[in-house]
Design an enzyme around this catalytic site. Structure first.
Site, PDB file in Angstrom:
ATOM      1  N   LYS A 182      -7.154  -3.050  -4.613  1.00 12.16           N
ATOM      2  CA  LYS A 182      -7.767  -1.886  -3.911  1.00 12.16           C
ATOM      3  C   LYS A 182      -9.094  -1.518  -4.577  1.00 12.16           C
ATOM      4  CE  LYS A 182      -3.606   0.055  -1.917  1.00 12.16           C
ATOM      5  NZ  LYS A 182      -2.598  -0.699  -2.682  1.00 12.16           N
TER       6      LYS A 182
ATOM      7  N   ASP B   9     -15.348   0.361  -6.183  1.00 17.39           N
ATOM      8  CA  ASP B   9     -16.381   0.675  -7.175  1.00 17.39           C
ATOM      9  C   ASP B   9     -17.756   0.287  -6.635  1.00 17.39           C
ATOM     10  OD1 ASP B   9     -17.538   1.275  -9.775  1.00 17.39           O
ATOM     11  OD2 ASP B   9     -15.532   0.965 -10.579  1.00 17.39           O
TER      12      ASP B   9
ATOM     13  N   ASN C 230     -21.603  -4.232  -8.295  1.00 15.65           N
ATOM     14  CA  ASN C 230     -21.486  -5.154  -9.431  1.00 15.65           C
ATOM     15  C   ASN C 230     -20.072  -5.188  -9.989  1.00 15.65           C
ATOM     16  OD1 ASN C 230     -22.733  -6.993 -11.354  1.00 15.65           O
ATOM     17  ND2 ASN C 230     -22.174  -5.419 -12.852  1.00 15.65           N
TER      18      ASN C 230
ATOM     19  N   ILE D 284       6.909  -0.290   5.398  1.00 17.99           N
ATOM     20  CA  ILE D 284       8.161  -0.690   6.058  1.00 17.99           C
ATOM     21  C   ILE D 284       9.347  -0.414   5.122  1.00 17.99           C
ATOM     22  CG2 ILE D 284       9.365  -2.622   7.181  1.00 17.99           C
ATOM     23  CD1 ILE D 284       6.535  -1.923   8.358  1.00 17.99           C
TER      24      ILE D 284
ATOM     25  N   GLY E  60       9.759   4.314   5.494  1.00 14.35           N
ATOM     26  CA  GLY E  60      10.196   4.790   6.806  1.00 14.35           C
ATOM     27  C   GLY E  60       9.835   3.926   8.000  1.00 14.35           C
ATOM     28  N   GLY E  61       8.932   2.977   7.840  1.00 17.98           N
ATOM     29  CA  GLY E  61       8.516   2.165   8.999  1.00 17.98           C
ATOM     30  C   GLY E  61       9.557   1.116   9.371  1.00 17.98           C
TER      31      GLY E  61
ATOM     32  N   ARG F  87      10.030  -2.531  -2.114  1.00 23.09           N
ATOM     33  CA  ARG F  87      11.325  -2.036  -2.604  1.00 23.09           C
ATOM     34  C   ARG F  87      12.525  -2.488  -1.792  1.00 23.09           C
ATOM     35  NH1 ARG F  87       9.235   4.050  -3.033  1.00 23.09           N
ATOM     36  NH2 ARG F  87       7.763   3.157  -1.533  1.00 23.09           N
TER      37      ARG F  87
HETATM   38  O1  O7M Z   1       7.688  -1.464   0.481  1.00 24.29           O
HETATM   39  P1  O7M Z   1       7.206  -0.548  -0.626  1.00 24.29           P
HETATM   40  O2  O7M Z   1       6.981   0.856  -0.159  1.00 24.29           O
HETATM   41  O3  O7M Z   1       8.053  -0.625  -1.851  1.00 24.29           O
HETATM   42  O4  O7M Z   1       5.796  -1.128  -1.110  1.00 24.29           O
HETATM   43  C1  O7M Z   1       4.658  -1.023  -0.335  1.00 24.29           C
HETATM   44  C2  O7M Z   1       3.532  -1.782  -0.975  1.00 24.29           C
HETATM   45  O5  O7M Z   1       2.398  -1.667  -0.137  1.00 24.29           O
HETATM   46  C3  O7M Z   1       3.117  -1.267  -2.353  1.00 24.29           C
HETATM   47  O6  O7M Z   1       2.681  -2.365  -3.118  1.00 24.29           O
HETATM   48  C4  O7M Z   1       1.958  -0.348  -2.054  1.00 24.29           C
HETATM   49  O7  O7M Z   1       1.041  -0.292  -3.120  1.00 24.29           O
HETATM   50  C5  O7M Z   1       1.327  -1.045  -0.833  1.00 24.29           C
HETATM   51  N1  O7M Z   1       0.611  -0.155   0.100  1.00 24.29           N
HETATM   52  C6  O7M Z   1       1.195   0.960   0.625  1.00 24.29           C
HETATM   53  O8  O7M Z   1       2.374   1.228   0.400  1.00 24.29           O
HETATM   54  N2  O7M Z   1       0.457   1.813   1.389  1.00 24.29           N
HETATM   55  C7  O7M Z   1      -0.835   1.582   1.720  1.00 24.29           C
HETATM   56  O9  O7M Z   1      -1.435   2.365   2.438  1.00 24.29           O
HETATM   57  C8  O7M Z   1      -1.435   0.417   1.247  1.00 24.29           C
HETATM   58  C9  O7M Z   1      -0.680  -0.483   0.505  1.00 24.29           C
HETATM   59  C10 O7M Z   1      -1.236  -1.767   0.274  1.00 24.29           C
HETATM   60  O10 O7M Z   1      -0.638  -2.791   0.195  1.00 24.29           O
HETATM   61  O11 O7M Z   1      -2.548  -1.791   0.248  1.00 24.29           O
HETATM   62  C11 O7M Z   1      -3.154  -3.016   0.222  1.00 24.29           C
END
Ligand code: O7M
Length: 207
Positions: free
Chosen positions: A59, A62, A65, A163, A167-168, A185
């Site tokens: 993510k 910055d 560079n 997901i 909750g998705g 998770r």
């Molecule tokens: O299934 P989970 O909730 O245990 O994990 C979700 C993963 O997706 C976890 O690595 C989060 O950092 C990432 N993630 C989100 O949950 N929400 C976001 O908006 C964005 C991410 C992500 O993967 O960004 C690239």
């Protein structure tokens, strides 16, 4: 075809390697985030790349560079893809795309939790397309937003977190236009992660 990207959000080296070995044939890619890299160093990306496509979820957010320096480290360690923020603007995004080379760049345009980014999603999608990213990160648990992003983004690949634990629903996200679902998770906290992945693949009709 596999449509699951496994979010390997663990700290421990042995656990990470053993999950990677166990699940690699049944997932599309393994997403590595800061918790694992902070504990083990960036070389863990190279190690996991022996088993699977690795997406570095750094993510990046910055100046140009610094974005370049981070992207180069992921590339040096055989990452298949890299995730960057886009709210930091065009100059920062360009730096990631240019340093990525063959790596696939995914630009985050909306999160699985409400955030200030929501006010700029349309602009971020447009800019990301203009800058030739490979794909977008969009929320799999906020279906209307995901559907809207899909409608704007042509054939860019969409990868969707949120997901299970957030909750998705897996089929809802795919139906709304996600190409891949990011799941952490619900898989690694399950007593039988491989069985869990296989059952999710079955729901998706994937083998
Ligand atoms: O299934 P989970 O909730 O245990 O994990 C979700 C993963 O997706 C976890 O690595 C989060 O950092 C990432 N993630 C989100 O949950 N929400 C976001 O908006 C964005 C991410 C992500 O993967 O960004 C690239």
């Amino acid at each position: 075809m596999n449509r699951i990207i496994f979010a390997l959000d663990v700290y421990d080296y042995n656990e990470a390697l053993s999950l990677s070995r166990e699940l690699s044939n049944d997932v599309f890619a393994i997403k590595v985030n800061w918790p694992l890299v902070m504990n083990n160093g960036i070389s863990i990306v190279k190690e996991i790349s022996r088993y699977s496509n690795v997406i570095c979820d750094f993510k990046i957010a910055d100046i140009d560079n610094t974005n370049r320096l981070i992207t180069e480290k992921a590339r040096e360690n055989n990452a298949w893809g890299i995730i960057t923020h886009s709210f930091t603007g065009r100059r920062s995004l360009k730096a990631v795309v240019s340093a990525a080379g063959d790596m696939k760049v995914f630009s985050l345009v909306s999160m699985s939790q409400e955030s200030f980014i929501d006010n700029y999603t349309d602009d971020l999608v447009k800019m990301s397309m203009e800058e030739n990213v490979y794909g977008l990160v969009a929320p799999g648990n906020r279906i209307d937003i995901l559907r809207h992003i899909r409608s704007m983004s042509g054939d860019l690949k969409i990868i969707a977190p949120g997901i299970g634990a957030q909750g998705g629903g897996i089929t809802d996200a795919i139906m709304a236009g996600a190409d891949y679902v990011i799941i952490g998770r619900s898989i690694y906290s399950d007593p039988e992660p491989l069985k869990k992945v296989k059952s999710l693949n079955e729901i998706l009709g994937d083998d």
